[in-house]
Design a protein around this motif. Structure first.
Motif: not given
Length: 202
Positions: A48-55, A145-148, A150-165
């Motif tokens: 989602a971040a990649q799509h938004s940033l590329q737009r 830069t936008a792709r980077a 987006a990758v950071l957003v995905g990683l942070m989301t995964a880390v936060l989701a894992g911490a929440g679980v």
């Protein structure tokens, strides 16, 4: 794997308590969430971040034009103006100058812009981005830069989701342990006074 083993071990065990089975199920669900749901959440957020940033990149590239500006003179500094710490740090790498450039409609424009110190002497040329009306703007966001980002957003989301679980799992386990200890306390309160006494059935 430990969750599956624990769940299988408690299936027909006569010593099994309800909390033991619930703990095994909670561990299994948490393991599945960490292996499946967490990566899926990270991928979805990154996509989602990649799509938004590329737009955004596309819109900025369509609305901004790169041109060449030429330094006319250093920008005047207001007397007695004290630069903040951020401004002082920026002045070590960039300097405000009065420059002339050509707008997209072909007209000549003059204004105060910032440029690197290496291109701050009168007559120096430097690259300048403008909007369609010829006003200076920041350079458009690069696709890499936008792709980077987006990758950071995905990683942070995964880390936060894992911490929440893991947090939910720990809270549930703590609650189950508290219930187990409370039951043990009640059971001991019932048989404790008669423990070891003759004829008490112990």
């Amino acid at each position: 794997m430990r969750a599956v083993t624990g769940l299988w071990r408690w299936r027909h065990n006569p010593l099994r308590r309800t909390t033991d089975l619930v703990e095994a199920w909670v561990a299994l669900v948490a393991a599945l969430a960490l292996c499946l749901a967490v990566p899926a959440a990270g991928w979805a957020a990154g996509a989602a971040a990649q799509h938004s940033l590329q737009r955004t990149v596309h819109a900025q590239q369509q609305g901004r034009v790169e041109t060449t500006a030429r330094v006319l003179r250093p920008a005047p500094v207001a007397p007695g103006a004290a630069a903040s710490s951020d401004q002082a740090a920026e002045q070590r790498f960039r300097r405000a100058v009065v420059a002339r450039w050509t707008a997209p409609d072909g007209t000549s424009r003059t204004g105060t812009v910032t440029t690197s110190r290496a291109a701050s002497a009168p007559g120096d040329a430097f690259s300048l981005w403008t909007d369609r009306d010829g006003r200076p703007v920041a350079a458009p966001l690069a696709r890499d830069t936008a792709r980077a980002h987006a990758v950071l957003v995905g990683l942070m989301t995964a880390v936060l989701a894992g911490a929440g679980v893991e947090l939910v799992r720990r809270l549930v386990m703590r609650r189950l342990r508290c219930r187990r200890y409370a039951r043990l306390d009640r059971a001991w309160a019932e048989v404790g006074p008669d423990w070891g006494r003759t004829g008490a059935g112990s």
